[in-house]
Motif scaffolding. Structure first.
Motif, PDB file in Angstrom:
ATOM      1  N   ALA A  47      69.985 -15.663 -23.691  1.00  0.00           N
ATOM      2  CA  ALA A  47      69.105 -16.210 -22.660  1.00  0.00           C
ATOM      3  C   ALA A  47      68.412 -17.478 -23.127  1.00  0.00           C
ATOM      4  CB  ALA A  47      68.073 -15.166 -22.237  1.00  0.00           C
ATOM      5  N   ALA A  48      68.112 -17.543 -24.433  1.00  0.00           N
ATOM      6  CA  ALA A  48      67.427 -18.710 -24.990  1.00  0.00           C
ATOM      7  C   ALA A  48      67.538 -18.663 -26.500  1.00  0.00           C
ATOM      8  CB  ALA A  48      65.957 -18.713 -24.587  1.00  0.00           C
ATOM      9  N   TYR A  49      67.432 -19.841 -27.116  1.00  0.00           N
ATOM     10  CA  TYR A  49      67.341 -19.901 -28.570  1.00  0.00           C
ATOM     11  C   TYR A  49      66.521 -21.108 -28.964  1.00  0.00           C
ATOM     12  CZ  TYR A  49      70.978 -23.535 -28.734  1.00  0.00           C
ATOM     13  OH  TYR A  49      71.695 -24.690 -28.571  1.00  0.00           O
ATOM     14  N   GLY A  50      65.849 -20.981 -30.071  1.00  0.00           N
ATOM     15  CA  GLY A  50      65.029 -22.067 -30.588  1.00  0.00           C
ATOM     16  C   GLY A  50      63.967 -21.523 -31.518  1.00  0.00           C
ATOM     17  N   HIS A  51      63.430 -22.395 -32.339  1.00  0.00           N
ATOM     18  CA  HIS A  51      62.389 -22.030 -33.300  1.00  0.00           C
ATOM     19  C   HIS A  51      62.824 -20.864 -34.186  1.00  0.00           C
ATOM     20  CE1 HIS A  51      59.692 -24.792 -31.325  1.00  0.00           C
ATOM     21  NE2 HIS A  51      59.996 -24.231 -30.173  1.00  0.00           N
ATOM     22  N   GLY A  52      64.133 -20.808 -34.508  1.00  0.00           N
ATOM     23  CA  GLY A  52      64.642 -19.777 -35.406  1.00  0.00           C
ATOM     24  C   GLY A  52      64.848 -18.420 -34.784  1.00  0.00           C
ATOM     25  N   ALA A  53      64.858 -18.330 -33.438  1.00  0.00           N
ATOM     26  CA  ALA A  53      64.999 -17.038 -32.781  1.00  0.00           C
ATOM     27  C   ALA A  53      65.961 -17.115 -31.601  1.00  0.00           C
ATOM     28  CB  ALA A  53      63.637 -16.538 -32.302  1.00  0.00           C
ATOM     29  N   PHE A  54      66.478 -15.958 -31.219  1.00  0.00           N
ATOM     30  CA  PHE A  54      67.371 -15.818 -30.071  1.00  0.00           C
ATOM     31  C   PHE A  54      66.784 -14.798 -29.114  1.00  0.00           C
ATOM     32  CE2 PHE A  54      70.115 -17.286 -33.428  1.00  0.00           C
ATOM     33  CZ  PHE A  54      71.006 -18.133 -32.793  1.00  0.00           C
ATOM     34  N   ALA A  55      66.894 -15.058 -27.807  1.00  0.00           N
ATOM     35  CA  ALA A  55      66.494 -14.095 -26.784  1.00  0.00           C
ATOM     36  C   ALA A  55      67.754 -13.587 -26.092  1.00  0.00           C
ATOM     37  CB  ALA A  55      65.569 -14.747 -25.761  1.00  0.00           C
ATOM     38  N   LEU A 113      63.842 -10.340 -28.385  1.00  0.00           N
ATOM     39  CA  LEU A 113      63.746 -11.577 -29.150  1.00  0.00           C
ATOM     40  C   LEU A 113      64.025 -11.232 -30.601  1.00  0.00           C
ATOM     41  CD1 LEU A 113      62.976 -14.612 -29.078  1.00  0.00           C
ATOM     42  CD2 LEU A 113      60.662 -13.898 -29.653  1.00  0.00           C
ATOM     43  N   HIS A 114      64.971 -11.961 -31.217  1.00  0.00           N
ATOM     44  CA  HIS A 114      65.299 -11.719 -32.624  1.00  0.00           C
ATOM     45  C   HIS A 114      65.119 -13.007 -33.405  1.00  0.00           C
ATOM     46  CE1 HIS A 114      67.194 -10.327 -36.259  1.00  0.00           C
ATOM     47  NE2 HIS A 114      67.925 -11.429 -36.248  1.00  0.00           N
ATOM     48  N   ALA A 115      64.284 -12.978 -34.431  1.00  0.00           N
ATOM     49  CA  ALA A 115      64.106 -14.121 -35.322  1.00  0.00           C
ATOM     50  C   ALA A 115      65.144 -14.015 -36.425  1.00  0.00           C
ATOM     51  CB  ALA A 115      62.701 -14.118 -35.907  1.00  0.00           C
ATOM     52  N   GLY A 116      65.933 -15.045 -36.599  1.00  0.00           N
ATOM     53  CA  GLY A 116      66.965 -15.051 -37.627  1.00  0.00           C
ATOM     54  C   GLY A 116      68.343 -15.188 -37.017  1.00  0.00           C
ATOM     55  N   SER A 117      69.342 -15.026 -37.857  1.00  0.00           N
ATOM     56  CA  SER A 117      70.732 -15.206 -37.443  1.00  0.00           C
ATOM     57  C   SER A 117      71.276 -13.957 -36.777  1.00  0.00           C
ATOM     58  CB  SER A 117      71.591 -15.545 -38.662  1.00  0.00           C
ATOM     59  OG  SER A 117      71.141 -16.721 -39.278  1.00  0.00           O
TER      60      SER A 117
END
Length: 86
Positions: A18-26, A31-35
């Protein structure tokens, strides 16, 4: 159990990013911070922080989904790497 390492985070099922940025993916309302490694079977956290970290071990779940044995030829497999540090 002391010293046990928890399994990597995994969200089964196909989830559009849905979104990615600032080291995180939605994705999937989370929301997950990291790869992450996203496949049609699910989204899982991986330890990679650079492209150089994407070795056969880190990508083993991808090879499994694609039907390849670890270390086998990967002709025809597409890989998309998203990130600002690349």
């Amino acid at each position: 159990m002391t010293g046990a390492v928890p399994p990597p985070a995994f969200a089964p099922g196909s989830h559009p990013i849905a979104a990615y940025g600032h080291g995180a993916f939605a994705f999937g309302g989370m929301l997950h911070a990291g790869s992450i490694l996203a496949t049609p079977q699910g989204v899982r956290a991986i330890e990679a922080t650079t492209v150089d970290d994407l070795d056969p071990t880190a990508l083993a779940p991808l090879w499994h989904v694609a039907g390849y044995a670890l270390g086998a030829a990967t002709t025809g497999l597409s890989l998309i790497v998203i990130g600002v540090a690349l």
